[in-house]
Design a protein around this motif. Sequence first.
Motif, PDB file in Angstrom:
ATOM      1  N   ALA A  37       0.850  -1.190   0.000  1.00  0.00           N
ATOM      2  CA  ALA A  37       0.000   0.000   0.000  1.00  0.00           C
ATOM      3  C   ALA A  37       0.887   1.242   0.000  1.00  0.00           C
ATOM      4  N   GLY A  38       0.589   2.179  -0.886  1.00  0.00           N
ATOM      5  CA  GLY A  38       1.328   3.447  -0.927  1.00  0.00           C
ATOM      6  C   GLY A  38       2.716   3.349  -1.539  1.00  0.00           C
ATOM      7  N   TYR A  39       3.052   2.182  -2.122  1.00  0.00           N
ATOM      8  CA  TYR A  39       4.404   2.014  -2.690  1.00  0.00           C
ATOM      9  C   TYR A  39       4.573   2.897  -3.933  1.00  0.00           C
ATOM     10  N   ARG A  40       5.654   3.670  -3.953  1.00  0.00           N
ATOM     11  CA  ARG A  40       5.907   4.565  -5.089  1.00  0.00           C
ATOM     12  C   ARG A  40       7.260   4.239  -5.703  1.00  0.00           C
ATOM     13  N   PHE A  41       7.320   4.316  -7.023  1.00  0.00           N
ATOM     14  CA  PHE A  41       8.623   4.182  -7.693  1.00  0.00           C
ATOM     15  C   PHE A  41       8.554   4.918  -9.021  1.00  0.00           C
ATOM     16  N   THR A  42       9.711   5.234  -9.534  1.00  0.00           N
ATOM     17  CA  THR A  42       9.816   5.811 -10.873  1.00  0.00           C
ATOM     18  C   THR A  42      10.376   4.717 -11.777  1.00  0.00           C
ATOM     19  N   PRO A  43       9.776   4.480 -12.972  1.00  0.00           N
ATOM     20  CA  PRO A  43      10.301   3.442 -13.862  1.00  0.00           C
ATOM     21  C   PRO A  43      11.817   3.589 -14.039  1.00  0.00           C
ATOM     22  N   GLY A  44      12.509   2.450 -13.960  1.00  0.00           N
ATOM     23  CA  GLY A  44      13.969   2.447 -13.989  1.00  0.00           C
ATOM     24  C   GLY A  44      14.551   2.165 -12.613  1.00  0.00           C
TER      25      GLY A  44
END
Length: 266
Positions: A37-44
């Motif tokens: 839940a709430g996990y954020r990432f930027t591709p790469g």
Amino acid sequence: MSSVSIDAYSEKASCERLLSVHRWTDSLLSFRTTRPAGYRFTPGQFARLGLEIDGQIVSRAYSITSAEHEDQLEYYAIIVPGGQFTTRLDALRPGDAVWVEKLSYGFMTAERFVDGRQLWMLATGTGLGPYVSILQQPEVWQRFDHLVVVHGVRRREELAYADKFEQLRRQAAEQGWPARLQLLRCVTRDTDLPDAHGWLAGRLTTLLRDGALEQSAGLPLSVEQSRLMACGNPDMVTEVRELLRERGMGPLRRTGGGQFVTEDYW
Ligand SMILES: Cc1cc2nc3c(=O)[nH]c(=O)nc-3n(C[C@H](O)[C@H](O)[C@H](O)COP(=O)(O)OP(=O)(O)OC[C@H]3O[C@@H](n4cnc5c(N)ncnc54)[C@H](O)[C@@H]3O)c2cc1C
């Protein structure tokens, strides 16, 4: 690399579930987990995953291959013979626990390139993974004119995700996104088999050095226009850095300038 108690690890990681496994070969697989839940990432970027082995958590880094907006997380992995983490990974079944650290990591993201019209994404083996996520960003197709994935493998059966790239190419055409995607596959063994889809024979770095990649893509590399990523085998990454430096390019700097960014897998 680390091995910690489950209690200590649970403070920074979330216990997720393995959802599915797709086996490309005996030793290459893609797997999906639930997303914290709430996990954020930027591709790469990459996640750090933990598996319980003999009552302790063993953790390793895995690039995320899924799109930013998906409910699940996907990764592309090789099973290393005798490898502590991947031997356990290979034995997992859907429903089993996979710990996912709450933070995402890494700086190999496309948005860091503020200029240049070509994005070259060089990979050996599972180093392809982050590009599968990056190419699912609509902005990348709008920001660059040319997207060139160069995938180096030993054998042809290791050329994973070809269908995904085809699907993205079709989607881009439907959406009218301007970039052109090219996929250059470099195979070092079985090179005497009949050539079906324009595979290149030889090591990625040899083909970069002798100009075969540029010739095949029909795009000369230039300091002004080319931005590059290199990911995977550390020997490949080191050699690519040297070759690019010889061409007047340098690593991307936080303060501005630079043409390439790299990630070593070991
Ligand atoms: C930033 C980062 C991102 C990573 N992303 C991925 C990924 O998306 N997919 C993935 O498969 N691995 C990835 N790795 C490697 C991964 O973290 C582990 O090293 C790998 O799974 C082996 O763990 P192990 O405990 O089974 O083997 P270990 O006992 O740790 O053995 C490590 C040895 O296995 C070999 N090895 C490790 N990784 C690879 C690889 N990917 N391909 C070929 N040989 C390898 C090397 O010889 C290395 O010395 C990444 C590593 C880093 C640092």
